[in-house]
Design a protein around this motif. Structure first.
Motif, PDB file in Angstrom:
ATOM      1  N   TYR A   1     -65.891 -15.506  18.761  1.00 58.04           N
ATOM      2  CA  TYR A   1     -64.668 -14.872  19.275  1.00 58.04           C
ATOM      3  C   TYR A   1     -64.975 -13.609  20.067  1.00 58.04           C
ATOM      4  O   TYR A   1     -64.271 -12.611  19.959  1.00 58.04           O
ATOM      5  N   THR A   2     -66.058 -13.607  20.803  1.00 57.60           N
ATOM      6  CA  THR A   2     -66.339 -12.526  21.748  1.00 57.60           C
ATOM      7  C   THR A   2     -66.634 -13.173  23.112  1.00 57.60           C
ATOM      8  O   THR A   2     -66.917 -14.372  23.187  1.00 57.60           O
TER       9      THR A   2
ATOM     10  N   GLY B   1     -64.031 -18.631  21.972  1.00 59.02           N
ATOM     11  CA  GLY B   1     -63.493 -17.329  22.376  1.00 59.02           C
ATOM     12  C   GLY B   1     -62.231 -16.975  21.620  1.00 59.02           C
ATOM     13  O   GLY B   1     -61.980 -15.816  21.315  1.00 59.02           O
ATOM     14  N   GLY B   2     -61.427 -17.984  21.309  1.00 59.83           N
ATOM     15  CA  GLY B   2     -60.215 -17.747  20.538  1.00 59.83           C
ATOM     16  C   GLY B   2     -59.024 -17.287  21.368  1.00 59.83           C
ATOM     17  O   GLY B   2     -57.968 -17.025  20.823  1.00 59.83           O
ATOM     18  N   ASN B   3     -59.180 -17.177  22.691  1.00 67.72           N
ATOM     19  CA  ASN B   3     -58.058 -16.797  23.553  1.00 67.72           C
ATOM     20  C   ASN B   3     -57.424 -15.482  23.114  1.00 67.72           C
ATOM     21  O   ASN B   3     -56.204 -15.363  23.004  1.00 67.72           O
ATOM     22  N   ILE B   4     -58.250 -14.474  22.831  1.00 73.77           N
ATOM     23  CA  ILE B   4     -57.728 -13.181  22.372  1.00 73.77           C
ATOM     24  C   ILE B   4     -57.312 -12.334  23.567  1.00 73.77           C
ATOM     25  O   ILE B   4     -58.089 -12.133  24.501  1.00 73.77           O
TER      26      ILE B   4
ATOM     27  N   ARG C   1     -59.432 -13.827  26.718  1.00 73.46           N
ATOM     28  CA  ARG C   1     -58.462 -14.695  27.384  1.00 73.46           C
ATOM     29  C   ARG C   1     -58.868 -14.848  28.836  1.00 73.46           C
ATOM     30  O   ARG C   1     -58.851 -13.893  29.592  1.00 73.46           O
TER      31      ARG C   1
ATOM     32  N   LEU D   1     -70.422  -6.353  27.750  1.00 77.50           N
ATOM     33  CA  LEU D   1     -69.714  -7.408  27.035  1.00 77.50           C
ATOM     34  C   LEU D   1     -69.976  -7.406  25.536  1.00 77.50           C
ATOM     35  O   LEU D   1     -69.454  -8.226  24.815  1.00 77.50           O
TER      36      LEU D   1
ATOM     37  N   ALA E   1     -69.642  -5.942  21.949  1.00 76.61           N
ATOM     38  CA  ALA E   1     -68.933  -5.018  21.068  1.00 76.61           C
ATOM     39  C   ALA E   1     -68.607  -5.759  19.781  1.00 76.61           C
ATOM     40  O   ALA E   1     -68.003  -6.811  19.811  1.00 76.61           O
TER      41      ALA E   1
ATOM     42  N   ILE F   1     -60.533 -10.695  11.849  1.00 75.98           N
ATOM     43  CA  ILE F   1     -60.108 -11.996  12.360  1.00 75.98           C
ATOM     44  C   ILE F   1     -58.837 -12.418  11.625  1.00 75.98           C
ATOM     45  O   ILE F   1     -58.828 -12.566  10.409  1.00 75.98           O
TER      46      ILE F   1
ATOM     47  N   GLN G   1     -47.842 -16.659  17.728  1.00 78.07           N
ATOM     48  CA  GLN G   1     -48.349 -16.309  19.053  1.00 78.07           C
ATOM     49  C   GLN G   1     -47.424 -16.798  20.159  1.00 78.07           C
ATOM     50  O   GLN G   1     -47.093 -16.045  21.069  1.00 78.07           O
TER      51      GLN G   1
ATOM     52  N   PHE H   1     -59.879  -3.583  15.452  1.00 77.47           N
ATOM     53  CA  PHE H   1     -59.674  -4.503  16.574  1.00 77.47           C
ATOM     54  C   PHE H   1     -59.299  -5.853  16.000  1.00 77.47           C
ATOM     55  O   PHE H   1     -60.064  -6.454  15.257  1.00 77.47           O
ATOM     56  N   LEU H   2     -58.077  -6.286  16.314  1.00 76.68           N
ATOM     57  CA  LEU H   2     -57.558  -7.516  15.711  1.00 76.68           C
ATOM     58  C   LEU H   2     -57.824  -8.710  16.620  1.00 76.68           C
ATOM     59  O   LEU H   2     -57.375  -8.751  17.756  1.00 76.68           O
ATOM     60  N   LYS H   3     -58.561  -9.683  16.071  1.00 77.63           N
ATOM     61  CA  LYS H   3     -58.803 -10.907  16.837  1.00 77.63           C
ATOM     62  C   LYS H   3     -57.890 -11.991  16.287  1.00 77.63           C
ATOM     63  O   LYS H   3     -58.100 -12.478  15.179  1.00 77.63           O
ATOM     64  N   THR H   4     -56.900 -12.347  17.072  1.00 75.30           N
ATOM     65  CA  THR H   4     -55.948 -13.346  16.613  1.00 75.30           C
ATOM     66  C   THR H   4     -56.387 -14.727  17.065  1.00 75.30           C
ATOM     67  O   THR H   4     -56.543 -14.963  18.261  1.00 75.30           O
ATOM     68  N   ILE H   5     -56.590 -15.614  16.114  1.00 76.92           N
ATOM     69  CA  ILE H   5     -56.929 -16.982  16.441  1.00 76.92           C
ATOM     70  C   ILE H   5     -55.731 -17.842  16.049  1.00 76.92           C
ATOM     71  O   ILE H   5     -55.437 -18.006  14.859  1.00 76.92           O
ATOM     72  N   ALA H   6     -55.017 -18.347  17.044  1.00 74.39           N
ATOM     73  CA  ALA H   6     -53.798 -19.100  16.769  1.00 74.39           C
ATOM     74  C   ALA H   6     -54.123 -20.583  16.616  1.00 74.39           C
ATOM     75  O   ALA H   6     -54.498 -21.242  17.581  1.00 74.39           O
TER      76      ALA H   6
END
Lengths: 232, 283
Positions: free
Chosen positions: A98-99, A178-181, A186, B24, B26, B32, B40, B59-64
């Protein structure tokens, strides 16, 4: 029909007002797919050249593998990259799922065989005598390879275009790894999928048009470089 | 001369990509969040995420994904916190020791939507169960999510209640897609489907699928936030998970949830429920 016109109108609106979100998404797509293409270019050309110039047992098998890899389904790549990058997967310690880096990895896996296959064919197609001639003129092996790659630059640029085209337009792997964050992973394709499922067809069409536009610009630049010099 | 130009042009392209591709990396402070597509697609998380990040520095990583997949991710330690709407599966998830806490966040309801012509004649029926039975007996096309999502789970309980096993029937098709896409497919094929009201309202303008059945207590759609247990997996960001769960049930966020969508749809998409007894909702 009305919807399509709305979409086109929206696309130009988003483009000319420099909508920050759309600009961000577009720039990120170019960064990710561009980096992935560069990585693939390096790996693909070097391995492709080695296989093209050497005779070894199992060579045909290796070439078959590379050619099969040219058609790797992105979702399958996405699935395997996801499994490897899971926190508790073999490469979980890297913490890159997810990056943008994860997308670069997946896209490089997709584009590498394409560039490899084309560069292999291109180098192999150069006349055998040319190699002998270069060596006879006193070039080292490394110098010979550099000359061969230069000589094959037209098909190699075609390989770059094919590789870049396949990854910038790819959605299955990008959305999985990637998860489309929002604002982070995105990209144009995953945003298009999401806007479609949100029912924002005009935005989806606009993003689609932007994707085509940028693919066209990149390809036009590369084609310009490729065609500047007429093949001898 | 032309050769030099080629090299210049190539290096420009290369440098462009290199410059673009550099910052890129980080990690750190990532949470998660595995959640359902409805949070979403309705746009709720687009409103809440920036507030949360600003307030906590995470930092919020949203996985829908669907609720089913979200819980599978939690059970494998691949998510820190879940926002899901599949109560029966959530209970199982908690019983298996995968979660630290499970708190009520909000609810809305499911609606049965279908073509305006309504070939099954279910319009205005008060019982979702009977409406399903009628769809089945008239053999009218029904589009199912078929993806183990919360909506899919709810739909299955409705079929079960009406004593019908729709799988494999000609009139019953599974899309395997998210709610938004399934609604679009149902609209194209003029089929019935079960949808959460939030996603339905967000997509309504392009669909041409009116609400035919609503208001049955069986159609309640309840969202819980679950903190994933760090006991099984040491890479869980338990602190972050807790911060997000606390955030979702805080007064401030509950107020935002209660007003979200009013400006656009005339009524809220979700009703805040934090701190309520689940029994009051009819659970």
């Amino acid at each position: 029909m009305e919807l399509i016109l709305e979409g086109i109108k929206k696309a130009f609106w988003l483009l000319f007002t420099f909508d920050p979100e759309v600009m961000g998404i577009t720039l990120l797509s170019l960064k990710i797919s561009g980096t992935a293409t560069l990585v693939s270019l390096f790996l693909g050309v070097s391995v492709g050249t080695v296989v093209a110039l050497n005779r070894f047992p199992g060579r045909r098998f290796v070439i078959s593998l590379i050619n099969t890899g040219m058609g790797l389904p992105p979702v399958v790549v996405g699935l395997f990259v996801t499994i490897f990058l899971w926190r508790n997967g073999p490469l979980g310690f890297l913490q890159v799922l997810y990056t943008p880096t994860a997308i670069i990895i997946a896209q490089a896996v997709i584009a590498t065989p394409i560039i490899m296959g084309v560069s292999l064919a291109a180098i192999q197609k150069l006349p055998e005598n040319m190699r002998l001639q270069i060596l006879a003129l006193g070039a080292t092996r490394f110098q010979m390879i550099v000359i061969l790659i230069k000589e094959a630059r037209l098909p190699l640029l075609a390989a770059v275009m094919a590789g870049f085209g396949s990854v910038i337009s790819e959605v299955g792997a990008s959305i999985m790894v990637g998860g489309n964050i929002k604002g982070y992973t995105r990209v144009l394709t995953t945003a298009t999928v999401m806007e479609t499922s949100r029912g924002n067809f005009d935005v989806a069409i606009a993003l689609g048009i932007l994707l085509l536009l940028f693919s066209f610009i990149i390809n036009a630049i590369l084609t310009g470089v490729q065609q500047r010099e007429r093949p001898r | 001369m032309s050769k030099i130009n080629i090299h210049v042009a190539l290096s420009v392209v290369a440098v462009f990509f290199l410059l673009c591709g550099s910052p890129l990396f980080a990690a750190q402070k990532n949470i998660i969040l595995a959640t359902t597509t409805s949070t979403q697609d309705s746009g709720l998380l687009d409103v809440l995420t920036p507030i949360f990040e600003k307030q906590t520095g995470f930092f919020l990583k949203t996985i829908a994904v669907g609720s089913g997949q979200a819980m599978a991710m939690g059970a494998k330690g691949e998510a820190d916190v879940l926002l899901v709407h599949s109560p029966a599966a959530e209970k199982k998830f908690m019983e298996e020791g995968n979660g630290v806490s499970r708190r009520l966040v909000m609810h809305n309801d499911f609606v049965i939507v279908g073509p305006a012509a309504d070939p099954a004649g279910i319009k205005g029926m008060k019982s979702a169960k009977e409406a399903c039975a009628k769809i089945a007996s008239t053999g009218s096309l029904f589009m199912s999510r078929g993806d183990n999502s919360g909506t899919h789970a709810k739909e299955q309980t409705l079929w079960k209640a009406s004593g019908i096993s729709p799988e494999g029937q000609k009139w019953y098709q599974q899309t395997g897609l998210g709610m938004g896409q399934t609604l679009n497919v149902a609209a194209e094929k003029k089929g019935y489907t079960l949808a959460d009201r939030g996603t339905y309202l967000a997509l309504k303008k392009n669909l041409g699928l009116p609400i035919l059945v609503e208001g049955d207590s069986r159609l309640l759609n309840i969202y819980h936030v679950i903190e994933v247990s760090p006991k099984k997996f040491d890479r869980i960001n338990a602190q972050g998970g807790r911060a997000f769960a606390d955030f979702m049930v805080s007064d401030k966020v509950q107020k935002i949830i209660g007003t979200f969508g009013v400006d656009k749809f005339g009524s809220p998409l979700f009703f805040p429920d934090a701190g309520k007894d689940p029994k009051d909702l009819g659970l």
